[in-house]
Every structure is written in structure tokens, then in C-alpha cells.
Write an enzyme that holds these catalytic residues in place. Structure first.
Site, PDB file in Angstrom:
ATOM      1  N   ASP A   1      10.262  15.982   9.742  1.00 26.72           N
ATOM      2  CA  ASP A   1       9.181  15.311   8.607  1.00 26.72           C
ATOM      3  C   ASP A   1       7.686  15.897   8.122  1.00 26.72           C
ATOM      4  O   ASP A   1       7.517  14.636   7.791  1.00 26.72           O
ATOM      5  CB  ASP A   1      10.178  14.338   8.497  1.00 26.72           C
ATOM      6  CG  ASP A   1       9.850  14.149   7.206  1.00 26.72           C
ATOM      7  OD1 ASP A   1      10.469  15.196   5.828  1.00 26.72           O
ATOM      8  OD2 ASP A   1      10.625  12.997   6.833  1.00 26.72           O
TER       9      ASP A   1
ATOM     10  N   VAL B   1       5.097  -0.455   3.116  1.00 22.84           N
ATOM     11  CA  VAL B   1       4.509  -0.919   3.644  1.00 22.84           C
ATOM     12  C   VAL B   1       3.242  -1.692   3.396  1.00 22.84           C
ATOM     13  O   VAL B   1       3.254  -1.011   2.253  1.00 22.84           O
ATOM     14  CB  VAL B   1       3.161   0.728   3.693  1.00 22.84           C
ATOM     15  CG1 VAL B   1       2.033   0.364   4.887  1.00 22.84           C
ATOM     16  CG2 VAL B   1       4.277   1.636   4.810  1.00 22.84           C
TER      17      VAL B   1
ATOM     18  N   GLY C   1       8.701   4.400   0.940  1.00 21.82           N
ATOM     19  CA  GLY C   1       9.271   5.362   0.984  1.00 21.82           C
ATOM     20  C   GLY C   1      10.037   5.390   2.479  1.00 21.82           C
ATOM     21  O   GLY C   1      10.695   4.039   3.225  1.00 21.82           O
ATOM     22  N   GLY C   2      11.104   6.183   2.390  1.00 24.45           N
ATOM     23  CA  GLY C   2      12.711   6.040   3.290  1.00 24.45           C
ATOM     24  C   GLY C   2      12.958   4.438   3.058  1.00 24.45           C
ATOM     25  O   GLY C   2      13.544   4.804   1.680  1.00 24.45           O
TER      26      GLY C   2
ATOM     27  N   ILE D   1       0.919  -1.354   0.072  1.00 25.20           N
ATOM     28  CA  ILE D   1      -0.067   0.142   0.071  1.00 25.20           C
ATOM     29  C   ILE D   1       0.429   1.379  -0.283  1.00 25.20           C
ATOM     30  O   ILE D   1       0.137   2.676  -0.396  1.00 25.20           O
ATOM     31  CB  ILE D   1      -0.824   0.435   1.471  1.00 25.20           C
ATOM     32  CG1 ILE D   1      -0.179  -0.042   2.472  1.00 25.20           C
ATOM     33  CG2 ILE D   1      -1.919  -1.041   1.032  1.00 25.20           C
ATOM     34  CD1 ILE D   1      -1.124  -0.031   3.559  1.00 25.20           C
ATOM     35  N   GLY D   2       2.465   1.086  -0.009  1.00 26.25           N
ATOM     36  CA  GLY D   2       2.889   2.639   0.291  1.00 26.25           C
ATOM     37  C   GLY D   2       4.741   1.963  -0.068  1.00 26.25           C
ATOM     38  O   GLY D   2       4.830   0.937   0.476  1.00 26.25           O
TER      39      GLY D   2
END
Length: 420
Positions: free
Chosen positions: A196, A80, A75-76, A72-73
Site C-alpha cells: 500500500d 493516530v 485512516g484505515g 495527528i492523523g
């Protein structure tokens, strides 16, 4: 997007255009040369796909408990997934994966430290705008964090689907929720600074509930530390002090929240001109304009003193406890009394007169910005200006003369009685 090339800073890991000579995040000089001692900083997306492990397969079982449903996602340092907790009534959970492959020893240590810190932070916090932490573990060389699954989309996606900006009233409600959760974090002992804050790190449910996600770079503020060891944050959203010049304090989150509110209202991407002038045209919300401008001050000492102040100010604006622009901008000094002031009898005290004149409850336009900023810089139980009302001189003089003459008359009578 698959053919784009980027430069990644060896100092902070920030992503930069291929032609950049200095990192736009931390200012570190970018090395575009490749040799045996320095790894290449030019990376194509195809190369990234070659060195990045594949996503977890659907229906795979992690820790013999969490069944992966979909990604579902990302980043970094990881991805996820939505998963099912097979040991707890098949509830939906979010599983965050930290991928260790392709990282240098230093990057790996930083990533692992940030991941563990995120787990510990979330495990100790309970607030309506924060996800709950259920579990964290290591498996197949990667770290995994299990938290509550939030049904919704990122604020970045939500705004993009609505033309890039939102109505001011909706922005105020979002700002109230963000200020509330950030105030909660800042008032922990020790303080927790998110550092952030940006739309992609904010989740919104269909009901309008806001959640802060991705605590990967949040950390406890350590009193007395001269400056942060590395520059962290996202270009355009990070405060100036996050660029390695000084210790990051809760004021950094104040700046970032101001930038987020500015972007939601104007639709302007702050990364285009990180510290350029920020113009707001809010004729119907002058107090909101002043508040955001104070939050975006480059000097941390000139920003609102606390998230609690910002939260209360936004609530006051949302409740309509402000002067309309037409009243506030065109306010004139109070007019003189049209009715004549009754003269006092020379031998009797002044018994009655016109009602006491009240000073205006809001400052004049030329002093509005200064008064609002001064009020936000200091915590206060009430945001209403505390003005002292005094009677006009036309009332005071007759009363004083009447009382003085009456006193002289009484003294004259006493003197005459003694004379006889």
C-alpha cells in the site's frame, strides 16, 4: 466534504462514488439496496460520525502510562495520536488506535488480524526508514499500537504545499530511500510486501528523512499460494495483480514505487486513470524515464527484477554516471580514422600502427530503452554496460599478411639451405 456520500464495497471495504455500480478497487458488484439481510452500503459522513466513537480525550491516560496530547492523523481502521510515555522520561510516542465499533464480525476479524500483524512485523524490524515499535495492548474494546513519534508530515501533505510536484533531483533522493527500505523488506525471510505504498503512507521529516508508516495490509508472502484472498491496496497505486487475479509478489511494490515517482514528478493523481498511459517528459534524465517506464509495466515479469536494482540505478543517476540527453539522443556512429593506415612491408612483420579504436560506452538511442530494460530485469553487480572492444579490420589485415609473408620467407631460406 461533510455532505458527500459514498458507497463502501462489502467485499473489500473500498470507497466508491455514490453512482458506481462496481467497486473500483476489486470490481465487486455494489449493492445499493437496503434490506434486513444486507446492510446499507450508502453512508453519509453524518452517519459515520453517529456510529464512530469520539476521539480520545486530551490528557487521558492509556494503560496507566501513555498520556494523550493530540490527534495527528486517521485512516484505515483507526486514528493516530501523539502521546507522552510517562514511564520513560516523558518521551513522545505515536499511539495508533484500531476502533472496533461499527464493524461486522468479518471486518473485525480482518482488522484485528492486520493490526496484530503490523505489531509483530514492526517489532522484528530495525531499519532507518521504519518506525520503532514500543508496545501494543487492548483497552476499552480497542487495540493500541505504540511506536516512535516522527516529527514531520506525510509526503502527500509535503507535495501539496509545494504545488503538487517536486524537482526531479529531490524525487530521485526520495526514491532512493524508498527503494532502500523496500529492498530491506523484500529480502527478509520470508519476504515482507508493503502493498500500500502511496504518499499518505510515507512520512517526511524536515531534514528529508523518509519513513514508511501504516503496515496495516503488509503481510508475509506465502510461496505457492494461488492468489490473495481479497483485493488490497489503493486505487491508482496498486499493481494490476493486486486486484484478485494472482498472487501478490514484491513486483507489486515495484509498480507502486514507480507510480509514486511518476506522481511526484508530474503532479498527476494516478487514481484518475489507474492503468492508463503514463507520459514522462524528462529530456535531461533519459535513464530515469526508462527506469520508471519499466517499473510501470503491467506485466510483473517486465519490471525490474528487484528493489536492489532500482536502488542502485537511482544512485547511479543521482551521481551523474549517465550520458546527458544531448549526447545520448544525438550520438552518431564512430567516424572513420582520418589518418592513413601504414602498409606493412612484404618481408617484415607489421611492428606498429594506430591505436585500437574503442566502441562507444553507451548504446545508440534506438537501442537505449531495450538495453536499459534488459539490464534492470536481471540482478547485476554493476549497471555499466559490458561492451567488448575489438580492433578494426584495417589493423588486423596488414599484421596478418606481414606475418604470413615473413613465415614464407623463412621457410624458403630453410629449403635453399637443405638444397645445398
Amino acid at each position: 466534504m461533510g455532505k458527500d456520500k459514498h458507497l463502501f464495497c462489502a467485499e473489500c471495504g473500498g470507497e466508491n462514488p455514490l453512482h458506481a455500480k462496481f467497486c473500483r478497487v476489486c470490481g465487486h458488484r455494489l449493492n445499493t439496496q437496503t434490506d434486513s439481510s444486507t446492510p446499507a452500503l450508502t453512508t453519509t459522513s453524518a452517519h459515520m460520525e453517529a456510529v464512530t466513537p469520539q476521539s480520545l480525550q486530551i490528557n487521558i491516560l492509556l494503560k496507566q502510562r501513555y498520556r494523550i496530547v493530540e490527534q495527528i492523523g486517521s485512516g484505515g481502521y483507526g486514528k493516530v495520536y501523539r502521546a507522552i510515555d510517562t514511564e520513560f522520561m516523558d518521551r513522545q510516542v505515536a499511539v495508533k488506535e484500531m476502533i472496533q465499533h461499527g464493524l461486522s464480525p468479518q471486518e473485525l476479524a480482518e482488522a484485528a488480524d492486520g493490526f496484530k500483524r503490523e505489531a509483530v512485523l514492526l517489532a522484528t524490524l530495525t531499519q532507518s526508514n521504519l518506525p520503532s515499535i514500543y508496545d501494543y495492548f487492548s483497552e476499552h474494546g480497542n487495540w493500541y499500537l505504540v511506536m516512535s513519534y516522527i516529527e514531520g508530515e506525510t509526503l502527500e501533505s509535503y507535495v501539496r504545499h509545494r504545488g503538487g510536484s517536486l524537482p526531479v533531483d529531490k524525487v530521485i533522493q526520495i526514491g532512493i530511500q524508498l527503494a532502500t527500505v523496500l529492498s530491506f523488506l523484500h529480502t527478509r525471510r520470508p519476504s515482507i510486501i508493503f502493498r500500500d505504498l502511496k504518499p499518505s503512507n510515507i512520512m517526511r521529516t524536515p531534514e528529508g528523512q523518509i519513513y514508511l508508516i501504516d503496515f496495516g495490509i503488509a503481510r508475509h508472502f506465502k510461496q505457492g499460494k494461488a492468489k490473495d484472498t481479497i483485493a488490497l491496496g489503493s486505487p491508482g497505486y496498486a499493481a494490476p495483480e493486486q486486484y484478485g487475479r494472482a498472487q501478490t509478489t514484491p513486483q507489486a511494490d515495484v509498480y507502486s514505487l514507480g507510480i509514486v515517482l511518476y506522481q511526484l514528478i508530474t503532479g498527476i493523481d494516478p487514481s484518475i486513470s489507474p492503468f492508463g498511459p503514463k507520459h514522462l517528459d524528462l529530456p535531461n534524465h533519459p535513464q530515469l524515464k526508462i527506469l520508471i517506464q519499466c517499473m510501470l509495466e503491467l506485466d510483473p515479469k517486465r519490471r525490474p527484477s528487484s528493489m536492489g536494482n532500482i536502488q542502485r540505478e537511482l544512485q547511479r543517476i543521482a551521481a551523474g554516471k549517465v550520458v546527458k540527453a544531448s549526447q545520448h539522443g544525438n550520438r552518431q556512429p564512430p567516424a572513420q580514422h582520418s589518418s592513413p593506415v601504414r602498409a606493412a612491408h612484404p618481408l617484415r612483420p607489421f611492428s606498429s600502427g594506430p591505436k585500437r579504436a574503442q566502441l562507444p560506452q553507451q548504446p545508440l538511442q534506438r537501442n537505449a530503452a531495450r538495453v536499459e530494460q534488459a539490464r534492470l530485469l536481471h540482478p547485476a553487480s554493476s549497471f555499466a554496460p559490458q561492451l567488448v572492444s575489438t580492433p578494426p579490420i584495417a589493423e588486423v589485415v596488414p599484421v596478418a599478411w606481414g606475418r604470413m609473408l615473413n613465415f614464407m620467407r623463412s621457410m624458403t631460406g630453410i629449403w635453399r639451405e637443405k638444397s645445398y
